[in-house]
Motif scaffolding. Structure first.
Motif, PDB file in Angstrom:
ATOM      1  N   PHE A  31       0.831  -1.204   0.000  1.00 44.09           N
ATOM      2  CA  PHE A  31       0.000   0.000   0.000  1.00 44.09           C
ATOM      3  C   PHE A  31       0.868   1.257   0.000  1.00 44.09           C
ATOM      4  O   PHE A  31       0.626   2.186  -0.787  1.00 44.09           O
ATOM      5  N   LEU A  32       1.868   1.295   0.848  1.00 42.72           N
ATOM      6  CA  LEU A  32       2.765   2.449   0.871  1.00 42.72           C
ATOM      7  C   LEU A  32       3.516   2.578  -0.442  1.00 42.72           C
ATOM      8  O   LEU A  32       3.728   3.692  -0.942  1.00 42.72           O
ATOM      9  N   GLN A  33       3.906   1.471  -1.030  1.00 45.86           N
ATOM     10  CA  GLN A  33       4.573   1.488  -2.329  1.00 45.86           C
ATOM     11  C   GLN A  33       3.673   2.107  -3.390  1.00 45.86           C
ATOM     12  O   GLN A  33       4.122   2.913  -4.216  1.00 45.86           O
ATOM     13  N   GLN A  34       2.399   1.753  -3.356  1.00 46.17           N
ATOM     14  CA  GLN A  34       1.446   2.307  -4.319  1.00 46.17           C
ATOM     15  C   GLN A  34       1.282   3.818  -4.131  1.00 46.17           C
ATOM     16  O   GLN A  34       1.254   4.577  -5.112  1.00 46.17           O
ATOM     17  N   CYS A  35       1.196   4.258  -2.887  1.00 43.34           N
ATOM     18  CA  CYS A  35       1.071   5.686  -2.618  1.00 43.34           C
ATOM     19  C   CYS A  35       2.281   6.462  -3.129  1.00 43.34           C
ATOM     20  O   CYS A  35       2.149   7.514  -3.770  1.00 43.34           O
ATOM     21  N   LEU A  36       3.461   5.959  -2.858  1.00 42.81           N
ATOM     22  CA  LEU A  36       4.680   6.639  -3.287  1.00 42.81           C
ATOM     23  C   LEU A  36       4.824   6.639  -4.799  1.00 42.81           C
ATOM     24  O   LEU A  36       5.337   7.602  -5.386  1.00 42.81           O
ATOM     25  N   GLN A  37       4.357   5.575  -5.441  1.00 45.48           N
ATOM     26  CA  GLN A  37       4.406   5.535  -6.903  1.00 45.48           C
ATOM     27  C   GLN A  37       3.505   6.607  -7.498  1.00 45.48           C
ATOM     28  O   GLN A  37       3.858   7.259  -8.493  1.00 45.48           O
ATOM     29  N   ILE A  38       2.347   6.810  -6.895  1.00 38.19           N
ATOM     30  CA  ILE A  38       1.452   7.870  -7.358  1.00 38.19           C
ATOM     31  C   ILE A  38       2.113   9.232  -7.203  1.00 38.19           C
ATOM     32  O   ILE A  38       2.094  10.065  -8.119  1.00 38.19           O
ATOM     33  N   LEU A  39       2.715   9.481  -6.057  1.00 37.75           N
ATOM     34  CA  LEU A  39       3.404  10.751  -5.837  1.00 37.75           C
ATOM     35  C   LEU A  39       4.510  10.966  -6.864  1.00 37.75           C
ATOM     36  O   LEU A  39       4.662  12.063  -7.420  1.00 37.75           O
ATOM     37  N   GLN A  40       5.268   9.933  -7.120  1.00 38.47           N
ATOM     38  CA  GLN A  40       6.368  10.039  -8.070  1.00 38.47           C
ATOM     39  C   GLN A  40       5.849  10.314  -9.479  1.00 38.47           C
ATOM     40  O   GLN A  40       6.412  11.158 -10.204  1.00 38.47           O
ATOM     41  N   ASN A  41       4.785   9.638  -9.873  1.00 37.25           N
ATOM     42  CA  ASN A  41       4.220   9.846 -11.205  1.00 37.25           C
ATOM     43  C   ASN A  41       3.651  11.252 -11.358  1.00 37.25           C
ATOM     44  O   ASN A  41       3.848  11.913 -12.384  1.00 37.25           O
ATOM     45  N   VAL A  42       2.951  11.717 -10.343  1.00 37.41           N
ATOM     46  CA  VAL A  42       2.336  13.045 -10.404  1.00 37.41           C
ATOM     47  C   VAL A  42       3.403  14.129 -10.468  1.00 37.41           C
ATOM     48  O   VAL A  42       3.229  15.148 -11.150  1.00 37.41           O
ATOM     49  N   SER A  43       4.519  13.918  -9.778  1.00 34.60           N
ATOM     50  CA  SER A  43       5.576  14.934  -9.748  1.00 34.60           C
ATOM     51  C   SER A  43       6.203  15.162 -11.116  1.00 34.60           C
ATOM     52  O   SER A  43       6.934  16.141 -11.310  1.00 34.60           O
ATOM     53  N   LEU A  44       5.925  14.285 -12.086  1.00 40.81           N
ATOM     54  CA  LEU A  44       6.439  14.473 -13.439  1.00 40.81           C
ATOM     55  C   LEU A  44       5.656  15.540 -14.203  1.00 40.81           C
ATOM     56  O   LEU A  44       6.154  16.092 -15.179  1.00 40.81           O
ATOM     57  N   THR A  45       4.422  15.834 -13.750  1.00 43.53           N
ATOM     58  CA  THR A  45       3.569  16.766 -14.487  1.00 43.53           C
ATOM     59  C   THR A  45       3.225  18.025 -13.703  1.00 43.53           C
ATOM     60  O   THR A  45       2.773  19.006 -14.284  1.00 43.53           O
ATOM     61  N   ARG A  46       3.394  18.016 -12.387  1.00 40.93           N
ATOM     62  CA  ARG A  46       3.132  19.201 -11.574  1.00 40.93           C
ATOM     63  C   ARG A  46       3.970  19.132 -10.301  1.00 40.93           C
ATOM     64  O   ARG A  46       4.438  18.078  -9.910  1.00 40.93           O
ATOM     65  N   GLU A  47       4.134  20.266  -9.662  1.00 38.97           N
ATOM     66  CA  GLU A  47       4.909  20.324  -8.423  1.00 38.97           C
ATOM     67  C   GLU A  47       4.104  19.706  -7.280  1.00 38.97           C
ATOM     68  O   GLU A  47       2.909  19.964  -7.142  1.00 38.97           O
ATOM     69  N   VAL A  48       4.769  18.898  -6.477  1.00 43.53           N
ATOM     70  CA  VAL A  48       4.163  18.340  -5.274  1.00 43.53           C
ATOM     71  C   VAL A  48       5.067  18.707  -4.095  1.00 43.53           C
ATOM     72  O   VAL A  48       6.269  18.428  -4.108  1.00 43.53           O
ATOM     73  N   LEU A  49       4.467  19.334  -3.092  1.00 46.38           N
ATOM     74  CA  LEU A  49       5.208  19.795  -1.925  1.00 46.38           C
ATOM     75  C   LEU A  49       4.565  19.205  -0.673  1.00 46.38           C
ATOM     76  O   LEU A  49       3.334  19.116  -0.579  1.00 46.38           O
ATOM     77  N   PHE A  50       5.396  18.824   0.279  1.00 47.46           N
ATOM     78  CA  PHE A  50       4.907  18.105   1.453  1.00 47.46           C
ATOM     79  C   PHE A  50       5.472  18.697   2.728  1.00 47.46           C
ATOM     80  O   PHE A  50       6.665  19.011   2.815  1.00 47.46           O
ATOM     81  N   MET A  51       4.608  18.826   3.730  1.00 49.91           N
ATOM     82  CA  MET A  51       5.002  19.262   5.062  1.00 49.91           C
ATOM     83  C   MET A  51       4.656  18.155   6.051  1.00 49.91           C
ATOM     84  O   MET A  51       3.581  17.544   5.958  1.00 49.91           O
ATOM     85  N   HIS A  52       5.539  17.882   6.985  1.00 48.65           N
ATOM     86  CA  HIS A  52       5.266  16.849   7.981  1.00 48.65           C
ATOM     87  C   HIS A  52       4.061  17.213   8.849  1.00 48.65           C
ATOM     88  O   HIS A  52       3.854  18.385   9.188  1.00 48.65           O
ATOM     89  N   GLY A  53       3.286  16.181   9.212  1.00 48.48           N
ATOM     90  CA  GLY A  53       2.234  16.334  10.202  1.00 48.48           C
ATOM     91  C   GLY A  53       2.605  15.610  11.472  1.00 48.48           C
ATOM     92  O   GLY A  53       3.736  15.148  11.645  1.00 48.48           O
ATOM     93  N   ASN A  54       1.653  15.476  12.372  1.00 49.43           N
ATOM     94  CA  ASN A  54       1.945  14.784  13.624  1.00 49.43           C
ATOM     95  C   ASN A  54       1.905  13.270  13.476  1.00 49.43           C
ATOM     96  O   ASN A  54       2.359  12.545  14.360  1.00 49.43           O
ATOM     97  N   ARG A  55       1.398  12.751  12.346  1.00 46.66           N
ATOM     98  CA  ARG A  55       1.378  11.305  12.118  1.00 46.66           C
ATOM     99  C   ARG A  55       2.529  10.825  11.242  1.00 46.66           C
ATOM    100  O   ARG A  55       2.932   9.667  11.336  1.00 46.66           O
ATOM    101  N   ASP A  56       3.029  11.678  10.374  1.00 39.73           N
ATOM    102  CA  ASP A  56       4.030  11.232   9.391  1.00 39.73           C
ATOM    103  C   ASP A  56       5.314  12.051   9.449  1.00 39.73           C
ATOM    104  O   ASP A  56       6.002  12.218   8.451  1.00 39.73           O
ATOM    105  N   PHE A  57       5.668  12.540  10.656  1.00 39.98           N
ATOM    106  CA  PHE A  57       6.862  13.379  10.771  1.00 39.98           C
ATOM    107  C   PHE A  57       8.152  12.593  10.594  1.00 39.98           C
ATOM    108  O   PHE A  57       9.225  13.180  10.449  1.00 39.98           O
TER     109      PHE A  57
END
Length: 259
Positions: A70-96
């Motif tokens: 599941f995590l692999q699938q999520c990261l693959q989506i992020l990687q694919n999307v980053s090829l066409t638009r900027e993706v920026l991420f800030m840590h939260g209290n669950r994923d810091f």
């Protein structure tokens, strides 16, 4: 948490739309939320997507990806999307604990918390929001500890199975504490205004509280709370805050952001 210096993010001149989301708490047991997020990420009409924390329900270390499809699938989506638009991420209290190296591998820009987004003549202060909730005294004490390099090194040195078990224990304890609460902490107004003054912005945008609303702080400042995403339970909720280059902004359903 006082902040004397706020980092800056300069939006490129060609950006016309920026989408902000937070608190998706992605997990394999909630497929509708995941599917809505995946479709939004792949089809949004924005030039950039800014994720203000808690993209994942829990993150116990980057090595968890090796054995979690599941995590692999999520990261693959992020990687694919980053090829066409900027993706920026800030840590939260669950994923810091999500690591910079892994984010860079996916071509995702890691943002410090807080950060001031400058876009032409406009300025927005962005934060996950948890550091502003001063009335949540127990959480603030834990936050101060777990954000240190020493705490993180000690936690990440434990076996993966133990980290996962500890994360479940902490989550269960957190849910029990929330169930016992009659009032929930909101960002402190005085501290919010201090942060805004330090970066000369009039609008604070954050997540964390799961209570989407627009708040007037004083005559010149406001606080805008992002929606959490929860489509596998009732009532269902998912929302995107879209900023436009002319200063306009809209709260949109994920499907509207893709139209």
């Amino acid at each position: 948490m006082t902040v004397s210096h706020v980092h800056s993010l300069q939006a490129p001149p060609h950006w016309r739309r920026i989408d902000l989301i937070a608190d998706l708490h992605l997990q394999a047991s909630e497929p509708r939320t995941f599917e809505a997020w995946a479709h939004f990420m792949q089809h949004t009409q924005a030039d950039a997507v800014v994720i203000l924390g808690d993209l994942f329900e829990v993150w116990v270390g980057d090595d968890a990806v090796d054995t979690d499809p599941f995590l692999q699938q999520c990261l693959q989506i992020l990687q694919n999307v980053s090829l066409t638009r900027e993706v920026l991420f800030m840590h939260g209290n669950r994923d810091f604990l999500l690591g910079r190296t892994l984010l860079e591998k996916c071509n995702i820009q890691l943002l410090p918390d807080p950060i001031c987004l400058h876009w032409g003549d406009l300025a927005y202060l962005l934060s996950h929001g948890d550091a502003l909730c001063l009335d949540d005294v127990a959480y603030q004490s834990f936050r101060q500890s777990c954000r240190t390099q020493e705490w993180q090194q000690a936690f990440l040195s434990k076996p993966l199975a133990l980290r996962q078990a500890l994360a479940r224990e902490m989550r269960n304890a957190s849910q029990a504490a929330q169930a016992a609460q009659t009032e929930y902490a909101d960002p402190d107004t005085a501290l919010s205004l201090q942060w805004l003054a330090n970066c000369q912005a009039s609008t604070l945008i954050h997540g964390h509280t799961h209570r989407p609303a627009d708040h007037v702080l004083d005559q010149n400042h406001r606080r805008m709370v992002l929606s959490d995403w929860s489509l596998d339970h009732t009532p269902q909720r998912a929302q995107v805050l879209r900023l436009y280059a002319d200063g306009d902004m809209q709260r949109l359903q994920p499907t509207q952001a893709c139209a």
